[in-house]
Design an enzyme around this catalytic site. Structure first.
Site, PDB file in Angstrom:
ATOM      1  N   ASP A   4     139.347  79.168 153.956  1.00 22.76           N
ATOM      2  CA  ASP A   4     138.020  79.308 154.555  1.00 22.76           C
ATOM      3  C   ASP A   4     136.933  79.378 153.488  1.00 22.76           C
ATOM      4  O   ASP A   4     135.916  78.684 153.568  1.00 22.76           O
ATOM      5  CB  ASP A   4     138.002  80.578 155.417  1.00 22.76           C
ATOM      6  CG  ASP A   4     137.254  80.371 156.722  1.00 22.76           C
ATOM      7  OD1 ASP A   4     136.939  79.218 157.031  1.00 22.76           O
ATOM      8  OD2 ASP A   4     136.994  81.361 157.430  1.00 22.76           O
TER       9      ASP A   4
ATOM     10  N   ASP B 143     138.944  82.143 163.688  1.00 26.40           N
ATOM     11  CA  ASP B 143     138.460  83.496 163.412  1.00 26.40           C
ATOM     12  C   ASP B 143     138.900  84.481 164.493  1.00 26.40           C
ATOM     13  O   ASP B 143     138.721  85.693 164.340  1.00 26.40           O
ATOM     14  CB  ASP B 143     136.937  83.500 163.293  1.00 26.40           C
ATOM     15  CG  ASP B 143     136.458  82.593 162.171  1.00 26.40           C
ATOM     16  OD1 ASP B 143     137.153  82.530 161.139  1.00 26.40           O
ATOM     17  OD2 ASP B 143     135.424  81.933 162.330  1.00 26.40           O
TER      18      ASP B 143
END
Length: 478
Positions: free
Chosen positions: A333, A393
């Site tokens: 990420d 997420d």
């Protein structure tokens, strides 16, 4: 110079006058736009998109006097167009672009003699302006400040925490049923046939992260084709996930259990109707996915079902696998959000580009929870009318929460791991939103969610003197 987003407020000549706002890009170093429409001065718009205004001879004398002029982009610099428009008496210069709106290039010192506002606008917006407002249009420019906090973040927060908490709880319920089935060999065999869980080992975790990297790069370079593949996969997966979620609820209702026989098998009628409903929901979303007024609600429902089913189905065997998965995806990420801008030609983040739809593509990836922004600003109008949170997420920390819940069930530890990890996830989300408000740029949420959840789970295990068992997994799981 840096380019800023602003708003062109246009009014028609009808009674009552019709108004509409359009996105513009301007250089704040050259001009300062008002922050609101209070005491705004309107100027009549003159559509000269048949010319690029690279020569004063292209426009009849006096046609631009005291007007807001819109010309096409190309053939010469913005500075040359601006000087010609200013010398012809124009009050404002709009440059229409058929391609994606980009920053206005040039040095601040070159524009010191230019006093009229210069802004970029989409050519399609000029066409829309004439269709909606007519040929007689008055316009003005302003740039409201970007709000530090948007109410849509609260909705995103509630959806994310609810999904993670419910997904972890559902995984725990399935684990409890497995434990009860151990006592009976016949029931255990039945459960094994019904069980559709997939267990991640450290090797499959690494393979999974590599596949994520490859898919993201493929989407970045071949977005225009692969986006439809992702949309198709999402429709299929979300319909199946919605069916699994609703079937689990329907299974608790002791009504409507009549069956019909087909091909030597019997199936409940209510499940047939449920399957038809789930397929219809996915098809309706696919057809109306670009309808911003309400399609986001259906996308979020399907997305929540997808995340719930993923968290429940994918089982982490131990805390070691959780650490490897969350750690690698954290690096993934951060790299694709913060590091790739130094590598790409346009200086844009690969992750943000793919999530928002690169190169101005109208098709967006359905791998996010999205909620319309409640505070109006130029950013809302130009490129980000929605607040977004990626499925990753929710799912990635959700797998750790689910493992904590199953460990609670296996060790009869009164849900202490599950509750602590869920609260840590909520704190991580709040921290993400705080940094988002301060930095005013997209954030890799895992940068805050992973440390919060991993550290909290580790502290609970250490405090309870169960770290070894928590790290290696319960013996039943093996």
């Amino acid at each position: 110079v840096t380019a800023d987003e602003g708003i062109l407020h246009a009014t028609g000549s009808g009674v009552p006058p019709v108004t509409k706002d359009y996105c513009i890009i301007y250089g704040s170093d050259w001009i300062s736009l008002p922050k609101s429409l209070d005491n705004a001065t309107f100027v009549a718009l003159e559509n000269l998109t048949s010319t690029v205004l690279c020569s004063s001879s292209e426009v009849p004398s006096g046609l631009m006097k005291d007007k807001a002029v819109v010309v096409m982009r190309g053939n010469c610099t913005f500075l040359e167009k601006a000087r010609i428009a200013q010398n012809s008496g124009a009050k404002m210069l709009l440059i229409a672009s058929k391609t994606r709106l980009s920053g206005i290039s040039g040095n601040k010192t070159d524009f010191e003699d230019v006093t009229l506002p210069v802004a970029l606008i989409r050519y399609n917006d000029i066409v829309d302006m004439q269709l909606v407002l007519g040929n007689e249009v008055n316009v003005t420019l302003y740039s409201p400040p970007l709000p530090d906090f948007d109410g849509s973040m609260v909705v995103i927060f509630l959806i994310a925490v609810f999904t993670v908490a419910l997904g972890g709880y559902w995984s725990g319920v399935a684990e409890l049923e497995n434990l009860k089935a151990v006592a009976s060999p016949e029931e255990r065999e039945t459960r094994r046939k019904k069980e559709d869980n997939v267990t991640f080992t450290p090797l499959t975790v690494i393979l999974f992260v590599v596949i994520c990297c490859v898919m993201l790069l493929l989407l970045y370079f071949f977005y225009k084709w692969l986006v439809y593949v992702i949309i198709s996969v999402f429709c299929l997966a979300s319909a199946m996930s919605l069916y699994n979620c609703l079937a689990a609820l329907i299974g608790e209702i002791p009504f409507g259990q009549c069956r019909i026989a087909c091909c030597n098998k019997s199936i409940e009628v209510r499940l047939i109707f449920l399957a038809a409903f789930c397929i219809a929901a996915a098809v309706v979303w696919a057809v109306f996915r670009n309808e911003d007024r309400w399609a986001w609600i259906l996308q979020d429902i399907l997305g929540v079902a997808f995340c719930l089913n993923f968290i429940k189905t994918l089982k982490m065997p131990n805390f070691k696998s959780c650490v490897i998965l969350l750690g690698l995806l954290l690096l993934y990420d951060v790299f694709f959000v913060f590091i790739t801008p130094f590598i790409t030609k346009n200086g844009a983040s690969i992750m943000v580009e793919v999530a928002a739809g690169p190169f101005g593509n109208s098709e967006k990836l359905p791998v996010v929870i999205r909620v319309p922004r409640l505070e109006y600003s130029a950013s809302t109008l130009c490129d980000m009318p929605f607040s977004l949170l990626g499925f990753g997420d929710i799912i990635v920390p959700g797998l750790l929460v689910a493992y904590c819940r199953r460990f609670d069930v296996q060790t009869s530890s009164s849900s202490i791991y599950y509750i602590s990890c869920t609260i840590a996830y909520a704190i991580g989300m709040v921290l993400t939103f705080i940094v988002l408000a301060l930095m005013k740029m997209g954030q890799p949420a895992l940068l805050y969610l992973v440390p919060c959840t991993l550290i909290t789970s580790s502290l609970v295990a250490w405090r309870r003197k169960e770290m070894k068992k928590f790290w290696k997994g319960n013996g039943y799981q093996v």
